[in-house]
Design a protein around this motif. Sequence first.
Motif: not given
Lengths: 458, 266
Positions: B101-115
């Motif tokens: 059950v994946g989740m996407v949050f209100q504020k984009p929260n990519p990790f400080p890593k490469s794409i």
Amino acid sequence: MSLTLFAVVLLIALASHFMAQRKALAIAGGRAGVLHSRPVFHGLYSLLWVALAGIGALLVSATLGDWLIDRVLMGRIEAARPSMAPLERQLLLSDAKALAEGRMSSRGGVLRDQIAAAYDWMSATRNWVVIALSVGGAAVAARITYGRVSAGWRARNRAERIMLNILLAMATIAILTTVGIVLSLIFETVRFFGMIDWRIDKFILGATWSPLSGVFEGQMDPDKVGALPLFAGTLLITAIAMLVAVPIGLFSAIYLSDFAPKRVRAVAKPLLEILAGVPTVVYGFFAAITLAPALRDFGEMIGVRISSESALAAGLTMGIMIIPFISSLSDDVINAVPQSLRDGSLGVGATEAETMRLVVLPAALPGIVSAAILGVSKAIGETMIVVMAAGQGANLTANPLEATTTVTVQIVALITGDTDAETAAGPAFTLGFTLFVMTLVMNILAQRLVRRFREAYE
Amino acid sequence: MYDTSKTADGATEQMATKFHCADVQVFYGATHAIKDVNVDIQDKTVTAFIGPSGCGKSTFLRCLNRMNDTIDVARVEGTILLDGEDVYDARVDPVQLRAKVGMVFQKPNPFPKSIYENVAYGPKIHGMARTKGDLDELVERALRRAALWDEVKDRLDATGTGLSGGQQQRLCIARAVATEPEVLLMDEPASALDPIATSQIEELIDELRQNYAVVIVTHSMQQAARVSQKTAFFHLGNLVEYDDTSKIFTNPEDPRTESYITGRIG
């Protein structure tokens, strides 16, 4: 006397504040917007100028007066005793001053009494001049600023500019002090290197440190100023300290920030910070009196000779001292990693441990690295613990079980020893300068590292 | 009862129930945040949760993948079944559940890593790729699903935080779909984005419906009407009404729903 005068000037300043404010209030007549500046700024402007004028006049006239009196009296002494050595003339003058002020003097004499009488009269005159100038200056400033109060007078801008200049002056003092300290370090270092015929290689690489043995004033033996054992000892103890402090500090920070129950954190974090407040003297005698003998006894038990002053005891204690710095700083940076990153990681099914290892720690790494480097600088400069626990003998060894010595210990030994300060200052300042350069290089290195990590993770 | 859903072309078809929720209660300490919620969420359908701020729609969403477990004071009662299995059963590991059950949050929260590392993060943790080639394939598929591949295929080594807001959010969607979930939970996924990025995300949500059950929390009723087939209206911790989106917005049964969608409360 000058303290009372100081208070009087401040009182005049306060009075002028209220006068100017009252005048401004009267002009405004209870309506807003009549004055360019609010009444309080008219008051402040007046107060600042009066205080500056009064205190400035006080300081300048008092200093100038003292200098003038000394010159005149020295001139008289020189006229009366042309053959006297300059140092003795100084002594005579200070005796005369002591006599005039009713204190004990080293000797009596006719000339001393004459000079004392002259000093008595001159300093009384000086005092009256100082009083007149400072009170007069304050009064004139009060009169002028009071006269300036009017609806259109930009008192706020003026007062703010004065405040700004005062802040600037304070900042300049702070910076100039630092510059002065560095300059005096450099000056003494150059002098010291001159004494050893610029054999800097002997200072850095020589293995014998005994700078004050058999020296005459202004002379050093280049073969006896080898600081290598000192640097080696410093590095050895620092390495031991970091081996203790970095893992313990970092892991406790990880536990406290993300895994500890709230109640544990509420108790443990302040406790750790108390550890940071323990004076290093206390750590020092803990190392010397408790830890070192315990280590020695333990060594005996397992058949290893551990000397009762050892790099190990000093390093372990220093490590304990540094733990709270590493853990507190790391805890702050780990906490500063946004919760949203943790949510993102947990949201794809990572465990909390994986989240910490793969997302939070890499993001916090720059801060953790700089915390560790700060710990290293602290360890290099630490003095009390090593003075008490590491020993004094400058023997070159990599064995942590033997006594060793550090740069800071030798500086203490030089300055508190019974050699005259002139002679001991050279090597001491040079060691201090070396320490300063080492920590400076490390801080620059830390900032470089941090910047590289930032580029990778932001 | 709620087993039909309107597809994009307007026809209704039978959809299996993905989540069956019965008498769900959530407590934050002493606060009773969610009261007696009963809802069946269908597969291959976009379900929108709407309602005024603080009505509990996000709280309920976070029950579905047990994200509330990470908050100490939160307590969930009642039954939530995913494909007939209780997600709060002691045998279920919330860590495994969140991969499904994946989740996407209100504020984009990519990790400080490469794409690349952002998208590969989940598959790596769950051991989904045996070779580098497998992983490359997984990353590409996820980025394509998130409609981001064409924009980033030449700079997979660039950091994810350097993308624009809308691209970051699509990267987070790619990160979520990379673990091959069955359900995607989206907590106001477009509220921090500009209108163009928002419409891209909305288009994407409509495409994602072909593979996943999508549950989206939104403040915007227009958004709910545009992207969802089912809408649930929450008010003060209660699920007031749950029905086809077209019915909720044209002919709601509860007066509170009507007041909300006509702008009188909220």
